[in-house]
Scaffold this active site. Sequence first.
Site, mmCIF file in Angstrom:
data_model
loop_
_atom_site.group_PDB
_atom_site.id
_atom_site.type_symbol
_atom_site.label_atom_id
_atom_site.label_comp_id
_atom_site.label_asym_id
_atom_site.label_seq_id
_atom_site.Cartn_x
_atom_site.Cartn_y
_atom_site.Cartn_z
ATOM 1 C CE LYS A 13 -2.282 -0.468 3.821
ATOM 2 N NZ LYS A 13 -1.756 -1.637 4.492
ATOM 3 N NE ARG A 88 -4.365 -0.882 10.641
ATOM 4 C CZ ARG A 88 -3.300 -0.291 10.101
ATOM 5 N NH1 ARG A 88 -3.380 0.935 9.662
ATOM 6 N NH2 ARG A 88 -2.174 -0.960 9.997
ATOM 7 N NE ARG A 127 8.139 -2.593 5.704
ATOM 8 C CZ ARG A 127 6.820 -2.556 5.873
ATOM 9 N NH1 ARG A 127 6.043 -2.277 4.856
ATOM 10 N NH2 ARG A 127 6.284 -2.798 7.044
ATOM 11 N NE ARG A 139 6.157 0.226 10.733
ATOM 12 C CZ ARG A 139 5.043 0.124 10.018
ATOM 13 N NH1 ARG A 139 4.994 0.606 8.805
ATOM 14 N NH2 ARG A 139 3.992 -0.469 10.526
ATOM 15 N NE ARG A 150 1.970 -4.028 11.664
ATOM 16 C CZ ARG A 150 3.033 -3.833 10.874
ATOM 17 N NH1 ARG A 150 4.195 -4.372 11.199
ATOM 18 N NH2 ARG A 150 2.926 -3.120 9.799
HETATM 19 P P1 AMP Z 1 0.679 1.048 9.539
HETATM 20 O O1 AMP Z 1 1.851 1.944 9.305
HETATM 21 O O2 AMP Z 1 -0.501 1.410 8.704
HETATM 22 O O3 AMP Z 1 1.049 -0.410 9.448
HETATM 23 O O4 AMP Z 1 0.222 1.289 11.050
HETATM 24 C C1 AMP Z 1 1.085 1.041 12.146
HETATM 25 C C2 AMP Z 1 0.284 0.935 13.427
HETATM 26 O O5 AMP Z 1 -0.396 2.172 13.682
HETATM 27 C C3 AMP Z 1 -0.818 -0.095 13.399
HETATM 28 O O6 AMP Z 1 -0.345 -1.396 13.705
HETATM 29 C C4 AMP Z 1 -1.760 0.441 14.476
HETATM 30 O O7 AMP Z 1 -1.256 0.190 15.764
HETATM 31 C C5 AMP Z 1 -1.678 1.932 14.246
HETATM 32 N N1 AMP Z 1 -2.692 2.383 13.272
HETATM 33 C C6 AMP Z 1 -2.478 2.910 12.033
HETATM 34 N N2 AMP Z 1 -3.615 3.212 11.428
HETATM 35 C C7 AMP Z 1 -4.596 2.878 12.296
HETATM 36 C C8 AMP Z 1 -6.019 2.933 12.235
HETATM 37 N N3 AMP Z 1 -6.654 3.395 11.138
HETATM 38 N N4 AMP Z 1 -6.726 2.507 13.305
HETATM 39 C C9 AMP Z 1 -6.103 2.038 14.399
HETATM 40 N N5 AMP Z 1 -4.778 1.933 14.525
HETATM 41 C C10 AMP Z 1 -4.011 2.354 13.482
#
Ligand code: AMP
Length: 278
Positions: A13, A88, A127, A139, A150
């Site tokens: 994404k 999400r 990655r 990260r 996740r």
């Molecule tokens: P990502 O970079 O999109 O993988 O997000 C990293 C982390 O941020 C996720 O594992 C969640 O803990 C938090 N997070 C990001 N977007 C959301 C969302 N829309 N709702 C809830 N938690 C989020």
Amino acid sequence: MRIILLGPPGSGKGTQAQLLVQRYGIVQLSTGEMLRAAVAAGTPVGLKAKEIMASGGLVPDEVVVGIISDRIDQPDAKNGFILDGFPRTVPQAEALDDLLKHKHLKLDGVIELRVNESALLNRVETRVAQMRERGEEVRVDDTPEVLTKRLASYRSQTEPLVHYYSERRKLSTIDGMMAINEVTRAIHRQLLALGAVEPKTHGKTSAKSAAKAASVKTGAKKAKTAKKPMKTIKKAAKTTKKAAKKATKKTVKKAAKKTVKKSAKKAAKKLTKKRAKR
Ligand code: AMP
């Protein structure tokens, strides 16, 4: 253009969002990145999110909905945006519907990147290795254990959005296992089908301009049949072709008529001159 990119962690994404940003001059709104920035800055939101994120859980809906609502109001989002990592959950999707309605904005579509789950772990490992090689900070949630969590949270909380948006006829699914440029091309095709972007026209001849005009004319029809985009596009292409043919025929006929008229005039002039001489 306002779209959502939907897909599990590691589905590409972020990569595709970056490419769309470059191509269409819109902004990428990634809740994950915004939250990471909040954590790094130690803001109240960041303090709330830090532990949850590190363990692979989801930050409360009201927190992310608030962040997104504020971000959409920023001037750089006026041109359009790609939502990456939001919504999400179904409540987040409902909240997004409400806030877009409130702001008088329309969502063009949702693009789901479907991937083979067993390949995701490999992708994330690659990655991480690449980031380490570049000397970048990795990260805290990019470990096999947290990724497994996740992924589980994606399956139980985010995957229901596939049904949510497909019911609303907003969903397009793309095979995210293809090469990056193939996924990009497939996304572009979907955006065209959704009417979210304009097709590129290189027309210089009058027939081509007529075709362009014809496709503009069919636009109203297109909007009416937006529920069946592919069918509509095919129909519009047919109409466009027909219009182009018609325009060419007309131009040729006109030119021929002009030439005949000109030659007749010339011959008449010559004859008059000859007679005058006599
Ligand atoms: P990502 O970079 O999109 O993988 O997000 C990293 C982390 O941020 C996720 O594992 C969640 O803990 C938090 N997070 C990001 N977007 C959301 C969302 N829309 N709702 C809830 N938690 C989020």
